[in-house]
Design an enzyme around this catalytic site. Structure first.
Site, PDB file in Angstrom:
ATOM      1  N   ARG A  72       0.882  -1.218  -0.286  1.00  0.00           N
ATOM      2  CA  ARG A  72      -0.316   0.034  -0.058  1.00  0.00           C
ATOM      3  C   ARG A  72       0.564   1.065   0.005  1.00  0.00           C
ATOM      4  O   ARG A  72       0.691   2.150   0.494  1.00  0.00           O
ATOM      5  CB  ARG A  72      -1.056   0.017   1.244  1.00  0.00           C
ATOM      6  CG  ARG A  72      -1.889  -1.068   0.842  1.00  0.00           C
ATOM      7  CD  ARG A  72      -3.148  -1.233   1.940  1.00  0.00           C
ATOM      8  NE  ARG A  72      -4.137  -1.809   2.121  1.00  0.00           N
ATOM      9  CZ  ARG A  72      -5.261  -2.045   1.660  1.00  0.00           C
ATOM     10  NH1 ARG A  72      -5.581  -1.187   0.733  1.00  0.00           N
ATOM     11  NH2 ARG A  72      -5.815  -3.130   1.282  1.00  0.00           N
ATOM     12  N   GLY A 108      -6.336  -0.337  -6.816  1.00  0.00           N
ATOM     13  CA  GLY A 108      -7.762  -0.109  -6.257  1.00  0.00           C
ATOM     14  C   GLY A 108      -7.390   1.932  -6.174  1.00  0.00           C
ATOM     15  O   GLY A 108      -7.089   2.446  -7.212  1.00  0.00           O
ATOM     16  N   ASP A 133     -13.855  -4.529  -3.352  1.00  0.00           N
ATOM     17  CA  ASP A 133     -14.949  -3.762  -3.283  1.00  0.00           C
ATOM     18  C   ASP A 133     -15.808  -2.638  -4.173  1.00  0.00           C
ATOM     19  O   ASP A 133     -17.206  -2.133  -3.849  1.00  0.00           O
ATOM     20  CB  ASP A 133     -14.005  -2.862  -2.364  1.00  0.00           C
ATOM     21  CG  ASP A 133     -13.554  -2.402  -1.361  1.00  0.00           C
ATOM     22  OD1 ASP A 133     -12.541  -2.087  -1.091  1.00  0.00           O
ATOM     23  OD2 ASP A 133     -13.834  -3.668  -1.230  1.00  0.00           O
ATOM     24  N   TYR A 261     -10.641 -11.729   5.585  1.00  0.00           N
ATOM     25  CA  TYR A 261      -9.909 -12.061   4.425  1.00  0.00           C
ATOM     26  C   TYR A 261     -10.463 -13.240   3.466  1.00  0.00           C
ATOM     27  O   TYR A 261      -9.597 -13.299   1.847  1.00  0.00           O
ATOM     28  CB  TYR A 261      -8.086 -11.794   4.583  1.00  0.00           C
ATOM     29  CG  TYR A 261      -7.948 -10.432   5.159  1.00  0.00           C
ATOM     30  CD1 TYR A 261      -7.938 -10.795   6.666  1.00  0.00           C
ATOM     31  CD2 TYR A 261      -6.922  -9.565   4.683  1.00  0.00           C
ATOM     32  CE1 TYR A 261      -7.900  -9.253   6.389  1.00  0.00           C
ATOM     33  CE2 TYR A 261      -7.037  -8.273   5.038  1.00  0.00           C
ATOM     34  CZ  TYR A 261      -7.398  -8.292   6.054  1.00  0.00           C
ATOM     35  OH  TYR A 261      -6.834  -7.047   7.169  1.00  0.00           O
ATOM     36  N   ARG A 264     -10.950 -12.354  -0.032  1.00  0.00           N
ATOM     37  CA  ARG A 264      -9.793 -12.024  -1.029  1.00  0.00           C
ATOM     38  C   ARG A 264      -8.649 -13.472  -1.558  1.00  0.00           C
ATOM     39  O   ARG A 264      -8.155 -13.380  -2.273  1.00  0.00           O
ATOM     40  CB  ARG A 264      -8.836 -10.918  -0.144  1.00  0.00           C
ATOM     41  CG  ARG A 264      -9.665  -9.535  -0.224  1.00  0.00           C
ATOM     42  CD  ARG A 264      -8.560  -8.218  -0.308  1.00  0.00           C
ATOM     43  NE  ARG A 264      -7.297  -8.606   0.583  1.00  0.00           N
ATOM     44  CZ  ARG A 264      -6.987  -8.062   1.077  1.00  0.00           C
ATOM     45  NH1 ARG A 264      -7.828  -6.960   1.527  1.00  0.00           N
ATOM     46  NH2 ARG A 264      -5.526  -8.176   1.493  1.00  0.00           N
TER      47      ARG A 264
HETATM   48  O1  F6P Z   1      -9.685  -3.011  -0.262  1.00  0.00           O
HETATM   49  C1  F6P Z   1     -10.027  -4.723  -0.089  1.00  0.00           C
HETATM   50  C2  F6P Z   1     -10.049  -4.838   1.081  1.00  0.00           C
HETATM   51  O2  F6P Z   1     -10.111  -6.287   1.591  1.00  0.00           O
HETATM   52  C3  F6P Z   1     -11.336  -3.546   2.239  1.00  0.00           C
HETATM   53  O3  F6P Z   1     -12.209  -5.079   1.536  1.00  0.00           O
HETATM   54  C4  F6P Z   1     -10.754  -4.079   3.415  1.00  0.00           C
HETATM   55  O4  F6P Z   1     -11.254  -3.272   4.420  1.00  0.00           O
HETATM   56  C5  F6P Z   1      -9.566  -3.532   3.228  1.00  0.00           C
HETATM   57  O5  F6P Z   1      -9.183  -4.362   1.677  1.00  0.00           O
HETATM   58  C6  F6P Z   1      -8.420  -4.242   4.089  1.00  0.00           C
HETATM   59  O6  F6P Z   1      -6.594  -3.498   4.143  1.00  0.00           O
HETATM   60  P1  F6P Z   1      -5.733  -5.243   4.702  1.00  0.00           P
HETATM   61  O7  F6P Z   1      -5.735  -5.357   3.769  1.00  0.00           O
HETATM   62  O8  F6P Z   1      -4.632  -3.972   4.117  1.00  0.00           O
HETATM   63  O9  F6P Z   1      -6.066  -5.079   6.224  1.00  0.00           O
END
Ligand code: F6P
Length: 336
Positions: A72, A108, A133, A261, A264
Site C-alpha cells: 500500500r 484500486g 470492494d 480475508y 480475497r
Molecule cells: O480494499 C480491499 C480490502 O479488503 C477492503 O475491503 C478492506 O477494508 C481492506 O482491503 C483491508 O485492508 P488490509 O488488507 O490492508 O488489511
C-alpha cells in the site's frame, strides 16, 4: 516497446489472470517486452524489477493473489519523516534505467490516485481497476468483486441451516471498505433478510421489527449481512455491534461471523478470469496506440477506458435507487 506492470493495494482473485492477459498479448501480438515490478510502487523505488516471459504466465489464470507481490506504498504521500520526498525521483530513475515506455498499474482507488500523480511528473501510465470492494468510479465492475461475492454468498448459504436449527439470528460481516457493494450483492445472492450498508442509514428498531415479523410468520431465525464500513460507535466492529444491538432489542440469541480475508483468497471465478483477461488485453492495446493516462473500464458490456483524471479521488457507492435495493425492498428485505 517496453512496459512495466505492478500490482498495488489489497490482493484479490483475478490479479494474476490480469498479469497473464497483459503479458501474453504484449509478447505474442505486439512484440513488446514486459517487466514485472514487485510489491507495488515500492518495487519502483527499490528497483525490484524482473523481465517477464511466456513461461512467467503459465498457471496464472487460476492462481489467487499476485505473483508480483503488492503493497500500500503511497510514494507521493508526504509524512513527517520524509519532508523532502525523494520517492518520486527514485521511481523516475528506475523507469529510465529500464527504458520503460509505460507502466500498467493494477489497483484500486489509491492506485488510481498515485498513477494520476505519476502522469503529472511525466510517466506514462495505464491503470486497470482491481478491488473486491467494487468502489472504483468509472467502471461498472472491477475484477475481484465477482469472486468475493461468490465466496461471501457461499458463506451466507451455510449460515441458514445453523440459524434455523438453533432459532438464532446470524450476523455476517463482509468487506467493502466504505462501500456496500459486497454486502448488497452477496446479501441478495445469499438470501439475506437484513442487509446493512454504509450508504443507507439503519435503525435498530426497524431491524428488530423485521426479525419479530419473521417470527410471527413462523421463521424464528434471520440472516443479517453487514458491510464492515457501516456507521458504528467508536471502535466497535460492525458485526459485533449489530449482534449486540439485535440481542438487546429482540431477545433473540444472536451470533456473529466476520468473513474477513477469506473474501480475497483463492482462484477467481470464470467471470473474473475473462474480465481480467479482457482488461489486460485492452490495456496493452491502449499502450500500442500511445493512449496514456487512462483507466480501463467495463461500461455496459463493453471494455473501454476513461481518462484517469475522471476517476482519481472518486468513490463509486451504492444508491437507494439501485435496482437490487428497489427489488429487495419490494420483497420485504430490510436495508436498515
Ligand atoms: O480494499 C480491499 C480490502 O479488503 C477492503 O475491503 C478492506 O477494508 C481492506 O482491503 C483491508 O485492508 P488490509 O488488507 O490492508 O488489511
Amino acid at each position: 516497446m517496453k512496459i512495466g506492470i505492478l500490482t498495488s493495494g489489497g490482493d484479490c482473485p483475478g490479479i494474476n489472470a490480469t498479469i497473464r492477459g497483459v503479458c501474453k498479448s504484449a509478447l505474442n501480438h505486439y512484440g513488446m517486452e514486459v517487466y514485472g515490478i514487485h510489491n507495488g510502487f515500492r518495487g519502483l523505488m527499490d528497483g525490484h524489477v524482473n523481465r517477464l516471459t511466456e513461461d512467467s504466465t503459465s498457471g496464472l489464470l487460476t492462481l489467487g493473489g499476485t505473483i508480483l507481490g503488492t503493497s500500500r506504498e503511497k510514494p507521493f504521500k508526504k509524512t513527517s519523516t520524509n519532508i523532502n520526498n525523494e520517492r518520486p525521483s527514485m521511481i523516475i530513475k528506475t523507469i529510465q534505467s529500464y527504458g520503460l515506455d509505460c507502466l500498467v498499474c493494477i489497483g484500486g482507488n489509491g492506485t488510481q490516485k498515485t498513477a494520476a500523480k505519476l502522469m503529472e511528473v511525466g510517466i506514462n501510465v495505464i491503470t486497470i481497476p482491481k478491488t473486491i470492494d467494487n468502489d472504483v468510479w468509472g467502471t461498472d465492475i472491477s475484477f475481484g468483486f465477482d469472486s468475493a461475492v461468490s465466496i461471501a454468498a457461499d458463506a451466507i448459504d451455510r449460515l441458514h441451516s445453523t440459524a434455523s436449527s438453533h432459532q438464532r439470528v446470524m450476523v455476517i460481516e463482509v468487506m467493502g471498505h466504505k462501500a456496500g457493494w459486497l454486502a448488497l450483492y452477496s446479501g441478495m445472492a445469499g438470501g439475506g433478510d437484513i442487509i446493512l450498508m454504509p450508504e443507507i442509514p439503519f435503525n435498530i428498531h426497524s431491524i428488530g421489527d423485521t426479525i419479530i415479523n419473521r417470527l410471527k410468520k413462523g421463521k424464528p431465525y434471520s440472516i443479517v449481512v453487514v458491510a464492515e464500513g457501516i456507521n458504528t460507535p467508536e471502535g466497535k466492529k460492525a458485526a459485533q455491534y449489530i449482534a449486540e444491538e439485535i440481542e438487546y432489542e429482540t431477545g433473540f440469541e444472536t451470533r456473529e461471523t466476520v468473513l474477513g480475508y477469506i473474501q480475497r483468497g483463492g482462484s477467481p471465478t470464470a467471470f473474473d478470469r475473462n474480465l481480467a483477461t479482457l482488461m489486460g488485453g485492452h490495456a496493452v492495446e491502449l499502450i500500442s496506440n500511445k493512449q496514456y493516462g487512462r483507466m480501463v473500464a467495463l461500461q455496459g458490456n463493453k471494455i473501454s477506458s476513461i481518462p484517469l483524471s475522471e476517476t482519481a479521488g472518486k468513490l463509486r457507492l451504492v444508491t437507494e435507487n439501485h435496482e437490487l435495493v428497489v427489488q429487495g425492498r419490494r420483497m420485504g428485505i430490510c436495508f436498515g
